[in-house]
Scaffold this active site. Sequence first.
Site, mmCIF file in Angstrom:
data_model
loop_
_atom_site.group_PDB
_atom_site.id
_atom_site.type_symbol
_atom_site.label_atom_id
_atom_site.label_comp_id
_atom_site.label_asym_id
_atom_site.label_seq_id
_atom_site.Cartn_x
_atom_site.Cartn_y
_atom_site.Cartn_z
ATOM 1 N N ASN A 185 -116.976 -108.768 -55.461
ATOM 2 C CA ASN A 185 -116.181 -109.592 -55.355
ATOM 3 C C ASN A 185 -116.755 -110.212 -54.690
ATOM 4 O OD1 ASN A 185 -114.048 -110.627 -55.461
ATOM 5 N ND2 ASN A 185 -113.050 -109.474 -54.891
ATOM 6 N N HIS A 217 -98.999 -101.872 -54.773
ATOM 7 C CA HIS A 217 -98.978 -102.542 -53.169
ATOM 8 C C HIS A 217 -97.970 -102.980 -53.177
ATOM 9 C CE1 HIS A 217 -104.092 -103.364 -53.156
ATOM 10 N NE2 HIS A 217 -104.051 -102.229 -52.938
ATOM 11 N N ARG A 274 -98.658 -98.939 -50.627
ATOM 12 C CA ARG A 274 -99.080 -99.343 -49.360
ATOM 13 C C ARG A 274 -98.294 -100.718 -49.100
ATOM 14 N NH1 ARG A 274 -104.798 -102.854 -49.383
ATOM 15 N NH2 ARG A 274 -103.664 -104.294 -49.680
ATOM 16 N N TYR A 290 -103.487 -109.704 -42.882
ATOM 17 C CA TYR A 290 -104.355 -108.463 -44.190
ATOM 18 C C TYR A 290 -103.005 -108.800 -45.586
ATOM 19 C CZ TYR A 290 -106.324 -105.767 -47.256
ATOM 20 O OH TYR A 290 -106.642 -105.777 -49.002
ATOM 21 N N ASP A 311 -103.496 -100.704 -44.521
ATOM 22 C CA ASP A 311 -104.567 -101.203 -44.588
ATOM 23 C C ASP A 311 -104.855 -101.701 -43.236
ATOM 24 O OD1 ASP A 311 -107.199 -101.592 -44.736
ATOM 25 O OD2 ASP A 311 -107.191 -102.032 -47.236
ATOM 26 N N HIS A 327 -107.922 -102.854 -42.301
ATOM 27 C CA HIS A 327 -108.779 -104.032 -43.007
ATOM 28 C C HIS A 327 -109.932 -103.778 -42.287
ATOM 29 C CE1 HIS A 327 -110.498 -106.913 -46.127
ATOM 30 N NE2 HIS A 327 -109.905 -106.037 -47.100
ATOM 31 N N GLU A 340 -105.609 -96.865 -43.715
ATOM 32 C CA GLU A 340 -107.561 -97.185 -44.327
ATOM 33 C C GLU A 340 -107.487 -98.095 -42.989
ATOM 34 O OE1 GLU A 340 -106.628 -99.250 -47.757
ATOM 35 O OE2 GLU A 340 -108.697 -99.535 -47.753
ATOM 36 N N GLU A 346 -114.335 -98.147 -48.119
ATOM 37 C CA GLU A 346 -114.260 -98.455 -49.389
ATOM 38 C C GLU A 346 -115.894 -99.896 -49.187
ATOM 39 O OE1 GLU A 346 -110.784 -100.353 -49.266
ATOM 40 O OE2 GLU A 346 -111.636 -102.863 -48.843
ATOM 41 N N ARG A 397 -112.542 -92.692 -49.494
ATOM 42 C CA ARG A 397 -112.109 -94.214 -50.199
ATOM 43 C C ARG A 397 -113.102 -94.847 -50.775
ATOM 44 N NH1 ARG A 397 -108.019 -96.777 -51.805
ATOM 45 N NH2 ARG A 397 -108.221 -98.713 -50.969
ATOM 46 N N HIS A 426 -111.158 -95.987 -54.605
ATOM 47 C CA HIS A 426 -110.569 -97.870 -54.659
ATOM 48 C C HIS A 426 -110.841 -98.279 -55.723
ATOM 49 C CE1 HIS A 426 -112.133 -101.878 -52.843
ATOM 50 N NE2 HIS A 426 -110.718 -101.661 -52.586
ATOM 51 N N ASP A 478 -110.229 -105.957 -58.571
ATOM 52 C CA ASP A 478 -111.728 -106.487 -58.415
ATOM 53 C C ASP A 478 -112.513 -104.969 -58.954
ATOM 54 O OD1 ASP A 478 -110.773 -105.999 -56.003
ATOM 55 O OD2 ASP A 478 -112.872 -105.797 -55.361
ATOM 56 N N GLU A 516 -105.575 -95.531 -55.957
ATOM 57 C CA GLU A 516 -105.416 -97.053 -55.558
ATOM 58 C C GLU A 516 -104.631 -97.759 -57.171
ATOM 59 O OE1 GLU A 516 -107.248 -99.801 -53.560
ATOM 60 O OE2 GLU A 516 -106.139 -101.231 -52.923
ATOM 61 N N TRP A 562 -112.813 -109.272 -41.936
ATOM 62 C CA TRP A 562 -111.656 -109.894 -42.915
ATOM 63 C C TRP A 562 -112.089 -108.147 -43.225
ATOM 64 C CZ3 TRP A 562 -111.128 -109.143 -47.677
ATOM 65 C CH2 TRP A 562 -110.024 -109.552 -48.656
HETATM 66 C C1 CS2 Z 1 -108.684 -103.696 -50.149
HETATM 67 C C2 CS2 Z 1 -109.341 -104.510 -50.689
HETATM 68 O O1 CS2 Z 1 -107.597 -102.203 -52.260
HETATM 69 C C3 CS2 Z 1 -107.273 -102.546 -50.676
HETATM 70 O O2 CS2 Z 1 -107.466 -100.975 -50.052
HETATM 71 O O3 CS2 Z 1 -109.233 -103.052 -48.710
HETATM 72 O O4 CS2 Z 1 -108.853 -105.167 -52.184
HETATM 73 C C4 CS2 Z 1 -110.353 -105.817 -50.993
HETATM 74 O O5 CS2 Z 1 -109.900 -105.978 -49.623
HETATM 75 C C5 CS2 Z 1 -111.042 -106.099 -51.758
HETATM 76 O O6 CS2 Z 1 -111.320 -105.040 -52.742
HETATM 77 C C6 CS2 Z 1 -111.567 -106.916 -51.413
HETATM 78 O O7 CS2 Z 1 -112.754 -106.940 -52.579
HETATM 79 MG MG MG Z 2 -108.933 -101.272 -48.207
#
Ligand code: CS2
Ligand code: MG
Length: 412
Positions: free
Chosen positions: A41, A126, A151, A163, A220, A222, A246, A272, A293, A322, A326, A349, A412
């Site tokens: 991504n 999600h 989530r 986030y 998450d 992040h 997470e 991830e 993950r 994960h 993407d 996920e 991020w």
């Molecule tokens: C995220 C992702 O799914 C998740 O747990 O952390 O959506 C992540 O932000 C993206 O894969 C970034 O490309």
């Molecule tokens: Mg994540």
Amino acid sequence: MTAVARIRSAEVLVTSPSRNFVTLRITTDDGVVGLGDATLNGRELAVASYLRDHVVPLLIGRDAHRIEDTWQFLYRSAYWRRGPITMSAVAAVDMALWDIKGRLAGMPVHQLLGGASRDGCLAYAHASGADLEDLGDSVRARLDEGYRAIRLQVAVPGMGGGYGIASARASGGRYTYEPAKRAGLHIEEGWDSRRYLRYAPELFEWARAEFGPEVMLLHDVHHRLTPIEAARLGRALEPYDLFWLEDCTPAENQESLRLVRRHTTTPLAIGEVLNSVWDFRTLIQEQLIDYVRASVTHTGGITHLKRLFDFAGQYQIKSGSHGPTDISPVGMSAALHVGLAIHNFGIQEHMAHHELTHEVFRTSYRFADGFLHPGDAPGLGVDYDDAAAERFSYEPAFLPAARLVDGTVHDW
Ligand code: CS2
Ligand code: MG
């Protein structure tokens, strides 16, 4: 006589049906086709070039059956090891070769990995919202679809966001969060760890009061907290029985999880942005996490992901593949075949793809009553529609960045 399936061609396909995807298609002399996901991504074309310019020439004429040998060859002969670009490129080749082997054998890939260890893969969806009422609508929509694990992400009051948020209200109840933005400009979001740390326990207190004890709740962070902040959050969330917390802190420094672990029994999921078994070594050997993950797409494909999960299994650590949008439907399918076969499966996920994505990628995996199943079609069970793909040309898209209130760049 051992069968040989020579590779005749390998094509790098880039398409953008609602978002960008990079796919590798390998074809044998006999016309058997295998697909692999190479989508990274926000950096898609780097992997496309790595494959097209540096890997495809090495594949022509090789025996598609020799999956382990090809994996080791691509990994070791590059000399420059690991990292998301290399490991995504190797992953795409690996997935395509498993796909070919399955199609030649007339078996789904999970059969080749030892057969099903369960009836289906527990999936989490999600839910998010601009506020708790909005989030509530999003959660109810997911529960109605049959998910048992969700989530939760919500905008932090006073921070103007947070986030992973798409307003359920604004999208008419449909969850449409997409991390990479096509706006062309780099988008920056604000972040304030103190406000977030005060609000997160309120969010989960509300969620348990609203939805009861049974639903599995995930969250998450992040990578946004320091280890001691993450430790404090994990402890504060203990009464709400999270399935997992997470990426509570950036994990390049694996040892930092020791500090988090000393303070909390909230289950931790990490990985991830890590790409290899070596990136997880301390986390696994010291049992600093509960779920791995990693994604099949960024961690060297089925061969390496299975090796990583097998290693984790020796330490009672489970998989948590994960699966955001993407990861293409090819990657999602590969993750499901692995998840169905391994013993230490945890959860998968599932951020469902856009309808346009499914016009290009015809899948045979299915969702019912909270569980995903990869299906029983030979290979990975995904077909690529060239005519549909040609309608969606590549559009540059960028992941956002975060800044603290004083303007400092943050994770991020
Ligand atoms: C995220 C992702 O799914 C998740 O747990 O952390 O959506 C992540 O932000 C993206 O894969 C970034 O490309
Ligand atoms: Mg994540």
